[in-house]
Design an enzyme around this catalytic site. Structure first.
Site, PDB file in Angstrom:
ATOM      1  N   GLU A 331      49.860  23.467 -42.380  1.00  0.00           N
ATOM      2  CA  GLU A 331      51.021  23.570 -41.507  1.00  0.00           C
ATOM      3  C   GLU A 331      52.106  24.435 -42.130  1.00  0.00           C
ATOM      4  O   GLU A 331      52.498  24.217 -43.277  1.00  0.00           O
ATOM      5  CB  GLU A 331      51.612  22.184 -41.235  1.00  0.00           C
ATOM      6  CG  GLU A 331      50.689  21.234 -40.504  1.00  0.00           C
ATOM      7  CD  GLU A 331      51.333  19.872 -40.290  1.00  0.00           C
ATOM      8  OE1 GLU A 331      50.838  19.145 -39.416  1.00  0.00           O
ATOM      9  OE2 GLU A 331      52.315  19.543 -40.982  1.00  0.00           O
ATOM     10  N   CYS A 332      52.588  25.404 -41.389  1.00  0.00           N
ATOM     11  CA  CYS A 332      53.739  26.217 -41.738  1.00  0.00           C
ATOM     12  C   CYS A 332      53.607  26.813 -43.145  1.00  0.00           C
ATOM     13  O   CYS A 332      52.926  27.807 -43.326  1.00  0.00           O
ATOM     14  CB  CYS A 332      55.027  25.409 -41.581  1.00  0.00           C
ATOM     15  SG  CYS A 332      56.493  26.444 -41.334  1.00  0.00           S
ATOM     16  N   GLY A 333      54.237  26.225 -44.164  1.00  0.00           N
ATOM     17  CA  GLY A 333      54.113  26.753 -45.517  1.00  0.00           C
ATOM     18  C   GLY A 333      52.682  26.774 -45.995  1.00  0.00           C
ATOM     19  O   GLY A 333      52.245  27.717 -46.669  1.00  0.00           O
ATOM     20  N   GLY A 429      48.442  26.782 -38.759  1.00  0.00           N
ATOM     21  CA  GLY A 429      49.448  27.390 -37.899  1.00  0.00           C
ATOM     22  C   GLY A 429      50.834  26.929 -38.281  1.00  0.00           C
ATOM     23  O   GLY A 429      51.015  26.065 -39.140  1.00  0.00           O
TER      24      GLY A 429
END
Length: 455
Positions: A331-333, A429
């Site tokens: 997720e993200c990072g 994502g």
């Protein structure tokens, strides 16, 4: 259950809620009380201040992520056996979805939990006008839940006069004030407050603030109001449990670069039957032995891009595991870490794990951000086509390959987009997911972990 509870809110962001909440928490802890703390909304960093610095339990409360019963259950679960639960609001008290609804707001959390609220009203640059602000918040909704007021950034000289006027004219109790405390302010950066570990002598700051608040706030009255909260009932939601004696072992990235993880998510995985093992992509040279799956949390990899890149053995281990079929949620990072290259905060590009053949780069502003509902466009790691899960995006970095396995919709308005790179063993994502919004999503992930290990 009887859960003494109080909520601290304000007319807007930047009103000093976090500073005052942390000071009150520290003062209560210094009194020897066992305190639970919560943060309304999806923010990761404020609960870190509550939890890591002050030593209390800390969780998120989010009425967009979870329905009324689940929100009440998570609150009760995490506040059990505590003397008092303190919740910090998000944004302005009534600010909710799309900026035009009260759904998802701090006010809705107060209603959902029948929790008395204390309004932190700023006195900077005004005096009598603060009464008009307080009156508006008391009357905007008939059931405002606001039981008391704290005046912030105000001088002792005028405090007594304003207190008398507020109590006489508005009929709400003023339980103290906070003078301007510039030397105790908490710093900010592009994703919010800096992390607790980065603030020099933070513990000393908080103890000095707690001592000040013991003098300027009536904390006994605050506790009395919290103790008058109604009795609390909460039913446990359905949680699917893995069958079989062997537990899948899931490695969870946890260090300065990967620190944005909802603790309720992790506890739900454990309740479902997983064994969680933390590891550091910054410091460890290889993945833990015996893993069945990976969770690469969000955080600040862009601030540690050079150090992450130097740890080539870990990058290779992650690449080999994910491309070899080990189930992975990034997720993200964590998503940024899986790219071929990542632009660091210094403007240089650094090699990353290389699972995704794309660059991740800095932008000058927030692009896609806020609450979203994700719908799977295909069968993949988290469930079948049509699977729904709620989450949020908040990032200044973007990618050449954001993916199109899910469709994201904003809860208000018409904005929607495709996102997420996903497959049978892969989810990567920008969206951060809250597992309790659909417990079958993490359960499907854990089933894939068991299949991977053949257990």
């Amino acid at each position: 259950m009887r859960i003494p509870r109080i909520l601290l809110t304000a007319p807007a962001s930047g009103s000093g809620k976090t500073l005052i909440t942390c000071g009150i928490l520290q003062a209560l802890v210094n009194r020897g009380l066992k305190v639970a703390s919560f943060k309304c909304g999806p923010d990761y960093i404020d609960p870190m201040f509550h939890g890591r610095v002050i030593g209390t339990k800390s969780r998120n409360l989010d009425t967009f992520f979870t329905d009324r019963d689940t929100t009440r259950y998570l609150f009760a679960k995490n506040a059990a056996d505590c003397h008092v639960a303190v919740t910090e609001g998000v944004m302005g008290y009534y600010d909710g979805l799309g900026g035009i609804r009260t759904e998802g707001s701090t006010y809705e959390a107060a209603c959902t939990l029948d929790m008395p609220a204390v309004l932190v009203a700023g006195g900077k640059g005004s005096s009598l006008s603060v009464l008009a602000v307080i009156k508006g918040f008391l009357e905007y909704r008939r059931d405002s839940h606001i039981k008391a007021v704290i005046l912030n950034q105000i001088s002792p000289a005028i405090y007594g006069q304003l207190k008398s006027l507020i109590e006489q004219e508005l009929g709400v109790k003023v339980i103290g004030y906070v003078p301007k405390v510039t030397e105790l302010a908490l710093e900010s950066r592009h994703l919010g407050l800096v992390l607790p570990e980065e603030i020099e002598a933070l513990k000393d700051k908080l103890n000095r603030l707690a001592k000040l608040l013991e003098e300027t706030l009536n904390l006994d009255e605050l506790l009395r109001i919290a103790g008058e909260a109604s009795e609390f009932k909460a039913d446990k939601p359905f949680v699917p449990i893995l069958s079989g004696a062997e537990r899948p072992v899931v490695g969870v990235a946890q260090d300065e670069a990967f620190c944005f993880t909802y603790l309720d998510n992790l506890e739900l995985l454990e309740e479902m039957g997983a064994e969680l093992v933390p590891f550091s992509p910054l410091e460890d040279r290889k993945l833990p032995d015996g893993l069945s799956g990976l969770i690469l949390s969000g955080g600040y990899p862009e601030l540690h891009a050079e150090a992450l890149s130097r740890n080539a053995s870990m990058r290779e281990a992650v690449r080999d595991a994910v491309t070899g079929g080990m189930p992975c949620i990034a997720e993200c990072g964590g998503f940024l870490y899986l790219h071929r290259e990542l632009e660091g905060s210094d403007g240089a590009y650094y090699p990353m794990a290389g699972v995704l053949d794309a660059k991740a780069y800095r932008t000058e502003r927030l692009g896609r951000f806020g609450y979203i509902t994700l719908e799977a466009k295909e069968d993949q790691l988290l469930g079948k086509k049509g699977t729904l899960v709620r989450g949020h995006e908040f990032h200044y970095w973007d990618s050449q390959r954001c993916g199109e396995s899910f469709h994201a919709r904003k809860p208000v308005g018409k904005r929607e987009w495709d996102c997420v790179c996903a497959g049978k063993t892969f989810y990567a994502g920008f969206p951060h997911l809250f597992y309790y919004s659909n417990p079958r999503v993490p359960f499907h992930f854990l089933k894939k972990c068991k299949e991977y290990k053949g257990c």
